[in-house]
Design an enzyme around this catalytic site. Structure first.
Site, PDB file in Angstrom:
ATOM      1  N   GLN A 292      -6.327  -1.261   2.725  1.00  0.00           N
ATOM      2  CA  GLN A 292      -5.381  -0.440   3.874  1.00  0.00           C
ATOM      3  C   GLN A 292      -6.555   0.310   5.166  1.00  0.00           C
ATOM      4  O   GLN A 292      -6.742   1.409   4.098  1.00  0.00           O
ATOM      5  CB  GLN A 292      -4.082  -0.777   3.991  1.00  0.00           C
ATOM      6  CG  GLN A 292      -3.261  -0.956   4.990  1.00  0.00           C
ATOM      7  CD  GLN A 292      -1.900  -0.485   5.178  1.00  0.00           C
ATOM      8  OE1 GLN A 292      -1.598   0.861   4.383  1.00  0.00           O
ATOM      9  NE2 GLN A 292      -1.016  -0.591   5.365  1.00  0.00           N
TER      10      GLN A 292
ATOM     11  N   PRO B 112       0.871  -1.456   0.216  1.00  0.00           N
ATOM     12  CA  PRO B 112      -0.019  -0.310   0.088  1.00  0.00           C
ATOM     13  C   PRO B 112       1.188   1.046   0.052  1.00  0.00           C
ATOM     14  O   PRO B 112       2.075   1.438   0.977  1.00  0.00           O
ATOM     15  CB  PRO B 112      -0.486   0.087   1.124  1.00  0.00           C
ATOM     16  CG  PRO B 112       0.166  -0.766   2.260  1.00  0.00           C
ATOM     17  CD  PRO B 112       1.112  -2.254   1.651  1.00  0.00           C
ATOM     18  N   MET B 113       0.960   2.092  -0.525  1.00  0.00           N
ATOM     19  CA  MET B 113       1.552   3.354  -1.456  1.00  0.00           C
ATOM     20  C   MET B 113       0.615   4.779  -1.341  1.00  0.00           C
ATOM     21  O   MET B 113      -0.309   5.353  -2.448  1.00  0.00           O
ATOM     22  CB  MET B 113       2.527   3.036  -2.302  1.00  0.00           C
ATOM     23  CG  MET B 113       3.476   1.996  -1.824  1.00  0.00           C
ATOM     24  SD  MET B 113       4.801   2.201  -2.686  1.00  0.00           S
ATOM     25  CE  MET B 113       4.565   1.378  -3.827  1.00  0.00           C
TER      26      MET B 113
ATOM     27  N   CYS C  72       2.732   3.469   9.798  1.00  0.00           N
ATOM     28  CA  CYS C  72       2.663   4.531   9.235  1.00  0.00           C
ATOM     29  C   CYS C  72       3.578   5.524  10.476  1.00  0.00           C
ATOM     30  O   CYS C  72       2.875   5.483  11.032  1.00  0.00           O
ATOM     31  CB  CYS C  72       2.004   5.112   8.526  1.00  0.00           C
ATOM     32  SG  CYS C  72       1.501   6.947   7.821  1.00  0.00           S
TER      33      CYS C  72
ATOM     34  N   ARG D   8       9.241   0.340  -2.495  1.00  0.00           N
ATOM     35  CA  ARG D   8      10.114   0.889  -3.567  1.00  0.00           C
ATOM     36  C   ARG D   8      10.265   0.625  -4.870  1.00  0.00           C
ATOM     37  O   ARG D   8      10.878   1.237  -5.651  1.00  0.00           O
ATOM     38  CB  ARG D   8      11.481   1.947  -2.573  1.00  0.00           C
ATOM     39  CG  ARG D   8      10.985   3.410  -1.777  1.00  0.00           C
ATOM     40  CD  ARG D   8      11.929   3.566  -0.804  1.00  0.00           C
ATOM     41  NE  ARG D   8      12.215   1.950   0.120  1.00  0.00           N
ATOM     42  CZ  ARG D   8      13.491   1.598   0.843  1.00  0.00           C
ATOM     43  NH1 ARG D   8      14.635   1.982   0.056  1.00  0.00           N
ATOM     44  NH2 ARG D   8      13.735   0.523   1.034  1.00  0.00           N
TER      45      ARG D   8
ATOM     46  N   LYS E 220      -0.410  -5.297   8.699  1.00  0.00           N
ATOM     47  CA  LYS E 220       1.660  -5.092   8.665  1.00  0.00           C
ATOM     48  C   LYS E 220       1.401  -4.178   9.427  1.00  0.00           C
ATOM     49  O   LYS E 220       1.267  -3.161  10.077  1.00  0.00           O
ATOM     50  CB  LYS E 220       1.236  -4.159   7.002  1.00  0.00           C
ATOM     51  CG  LYS E 220       2.544  -3.563   6.924  1.00  0.00           C
ATOM     52  CD  LYS E 220       2.226  -2.788   5.356  1.00  0.00           C
ATOM     53  CE  LYS E 220       3.716  -2.289   4.754  1.00  0.00           C
ATOM     54  NZ  LYS E 220       4.058  -1.693   5.292  1.00  0.00           N
TER      55      LYS E 220
ATOM     56  N   GLY F  43      10.740  -5.156   3.462  1.00  0.00           N
ATOM     57  CA  GLY F  43      11.850  -3.937   3.750  1.00  0.00           C
ATOM     58  C   GLY F  43      13.047  -4.449   2.561  1.00  0.00           C
ATOM     59  O   GLY F  43      14.133  -5.102   3.024  1.00  0.00           O
ATOM     60  N   ASP F  44      13.854  -3.284   1.691  1.00  0.00           N
ATOM     61  CA  ASP F  44      14.824  -3.697   1.348  1.00  0.00           C
ATOM     62  C   ASP F  44      14.209  -5.053  -0.075  1.00  0.00           C
ATOM     63  O   ASP F  44      15.502  -5.313   0.247  1.00  0.00           O
ATOM     64  CB  ASP F  44      15.636  -3.911   1.621  1.00  0.00           C
ATOM     65  CG  ASP F  44      16.664  -2.633   2.180  1.00  0.00           C
ATOM     66  OD1 ASP F  44      15.422  -1.288   1.625  1.00  0.00           O
ATOM     67  OD2 ASP F  44      17.644  -1.760   2.775  1.00  0.00           O
TER      68      ASP F  44
HETATM   69  C1  LIG Z   1       5.791   6.768  -1.144  1.00  0.00           C
HETATM   70  C2  LIG Z   1       5.235   5.302  -0.290  1.00  0.00           C
HETATM   71  C3  LIG Z   1       4.379   5.382   0.079  1.00  0.00           C
HETATM   72  C4  LIG Z   1       4.056   4.686   1.420  1.00  0.00           C
HETATM   73  N1  LIG Z   1       2.426   4.261   1.291  1.00  0.00           N
HETATM   74  C5  LIG Z   1       2.383   3.644   2.921  1.00  0.00           C
HETATM   75  C6  LIG Z   1       1.219   3.330   3.001  1.00  0.00           C
HETATM   76  O1  LIG Z   1       0.230   4.242   2.760  1.00  0.00           O
HETATM   77  N2  LIG Z   1       0.872   2.388   3.806  1.00  0.00           N
HETATM   78  C7  LIG Z   1       1.597   1.490   4.333  1.00  0.00           C
HETATM   79  O2  LIG Z   1       1.364   0.628   4.819  1.00  0.00           O
HETATM   80  N3  LIG Z   1       2.716   2.031   4.019  1.00  0.00           N
HETATM   81  C8  LIG Z   1       3.274   2.592   3.500  1.00  0.00           C
HETATM   82  N4  LIG Z   1       4.518   3.134   2.598  1.00  0.00           N
HETATM   83  C9  LIG Z   1       5.302   1.764   3.156  1.00  0.00           C
HETATM   84  C10 LIG Z   1       5.860   0.900   2.284  1.00  0.00           C
HETATM   85  O3  LIG Z   1       4.372   0.178   1.998  1.00  0.00           O
HETATM   86  C11 LIG Z   1       6.755  -0.102   2.690  1.00  0.00           C
HETATM   87  O4  LIG Z   1       6.391  -1.001   3.904  1.00  0.00           O
HETATM   88  C12 LIG Z   1       8.382   0.979   2.714  1.00  0.00           C
HETATM   89  O5  LIG Z   1       8.522   1.587   1.326  1.00  0.00           O
HETATM   90  C13 LIG Z   1       9.566  -0.271   2.952  1.00  0.00           C
HETATM   91  O6  LIG Z   1       9.058  -1.332   1.780  1.00  0.00           O
HETATM   92  P1  LIG Z   1      10.178  -1.135  -0.092  1.00  0.00           P
HETATM   93  O7  LIG Z   1      11.787  -0.744   1.167  1.00  0.00           O
HETATM   94  O8  LIG Z   1      10.274  -2.242  -0.190  1.00  0.00           O
HETATM   95  O9  LIG Z   1      10.083   0.601   0.165  1.00  0.00           O
HETATM   96  C14 LIG Z   1       5.023   3.698   1.547  1.00  0.00           C
HETATM   97  C15 LIG Z   1       6.122   3.434   1.053  1.00  0.00           C
HETATM   98  C16 LIG Z   1       6.870   4.971   0.375  1.00  0.00           C
HETATM   99  C17 LIG Z   1       7.785   4.806  -0.469  1.00  0.00           C
END
Ligand SMILES: Cc1cc2nc3c(=O)[nH]c(=O)nc-3n(C[C@H](O)[C@H](O)[C@H](O)COP(=O)(O)O)c2cc1C
Length: 321
Positions: free
Chosen positions: A72, A18-19, A111, A244, A156, A220-221
């Site tokens: 979410q 979710p982003m 968050c 990401r 989450k 994460g990563d």
């Molecule tokens: C632009 C952006 C928006 C995000 N929005 C949410 C969100 O709405 N809900 C959530 O649980 N996590 C959100 N996250 C966190 C990501 O879901 C994830 O937990 C975090 O980026 C680590 O994963 P990654 O290493 O693959 O980036 C967001 C991350 C980014 C970069």
């Protein structure tokens, strides 16, 4: 073994995060077409749903019945959760039939935004075990009685609000609660004070997995098939959630599912952008999503054209903090 989320059987164990400001229906479709097994809306404030806030309700943009989509939510307590779920159900039967395309509900306990923590939501709830239990039980009870086709409910989490909570391992009792009530748990292996540049503590995912009777999704990563192999080997995670990496290139899902390279060709990129634009227009995506993806596609194109610097950095978002 294939990932299962409750009654759902995702086509791959790779889940689009979710982003906020990123995960609109048109982007979810692009990631799903490349191999994402499941996708989520951005986090949505339950209170806004209860209050019938129009722009909050618009975030439940589950218009595309083909793309597996969950909502979410972030909540401050179980009453608010139950009221929001009841509202979603009522609207699905009347003015918002597309809510019937939602097949899962996730709760956000990660968050790091100060506004979320200040109201006592998100990671502020991680150490409040009785409250968490009540929230999980309310979610479970709703799932068992709802008329909506909900296949899975889950949460989450981060590893704590800060370093101290991580050291106290506040995340461990959560899996015990989740085992009895939820269908899966996503573990973002950082505490809420950590930045996305900080190295995640994957060993915590392994600790959770060792106690889990439900699927555990590591987050994460994960940026490549090699990262996923290592995550799986080191933690035993049943799946990976990707944020990401998917912003950088939605084709990461093609690479993870072993169907092709993680970067598009120029022609694929052009077609994907045109597809995104057409669908975003048709579904009425908010401008915040469209602006984000205009920039995202521009960066991908710059990378393909051999301007790595222009293509690597990412627009800022408070969730990266
Ligand atoms: C632009 C952006 C928006 C995000 N929005 C949410 C969100 O709405 N809900 C959530 O649980 N996590 C959100 N996250 C966190 C990501 O879901 C994830 O937990 C975090 O980026 C680590 O994963 P990654 O290493 O693959 O980036 C967001 C991350 C980014 C970069």
């Amino acid at each position: 073994m294939a990932l299962r989320l409750g009654a759902l059987a995702p086509a791959s164990p790779f889940i689009l995060s979710p982003m906020e400001g990123v995960s609109d229906a048109a982007f979810r479709r692009l990631c799903w077409e490349q191999g994402a097994g499941f996708t989520w809306t951005e986090m949505i404030r339950a209170r806004g749903i209860v209050r019938n806030n129009k722009s909050t309700l618009e975030l439940v943009d589950s218009f595309d019945p083909e793309v597996p989509t969950g909502v979410q939510l972030f909540v401050v307590n179980e009453e608010e959760l139950t009221a929001a779920l009841a509202r979603i159900e009522a609207l699905a039967d009347t003015t918002h039939p597309h809510f019937r395309n939602v097949t899962a509900v996730d709760l956000n306990f990660g968050c790091p935004s100060p506004e979320v923590i200040r109201v006592g939501a998100g990671p502020a709830l991680l150490k409040r075990r009785a409250k968490l239990r009540a929230i999980f039980e309310a979610l479970r009870a709703w799932k068992e009685t709802t008329s909506l086709p909900i296949g899975a409910v889950g949460a989450k989490i981060r590893l704590g609000l800060n370093r101290m909570e991580l050291d106290q391992k506040v995340y461990l009792p959560i899996i015990e609660l989740a085992n009895d009530t939820l269908d899966y748990l996503v573990v973002h292996a950082r505490h809420a004070r950590q930045q996305s540049a900080d190295k995640p503590t994957w060993s915590a995912i392994a600790e959770v997995k060792a106690r889990a009777r439900i699927p555990v999704i590591g987050n994460g990563d994960v940026f490549s098939p090699a990262d996923w192999e290592r995550l799986r080997r080191e933690t035993g995670a049943d799946g990976a959630m990707i944020a990401r990496g998917a912003i950088r290139s939605p084709w990461i899902f093609r690479a993870l599912t072993g169907r092709g390279p993680g970067e598009p060709t120029r022609a694929e990129l052009d077609a994907a952008q045109a597809g995104y634009d057409a669908l975003a227009t048709r579904l009425g995506s908010k401008e915040k999503f469209r602006a984000w993806h205009r920039e995202g596609f521009r960066r991908m194109r710059a990378r393909l054209e051999g301007q790595p610097e222009a293509g690597e950095a990412m627009p800022h978002n408070e969730h990266m903090a």
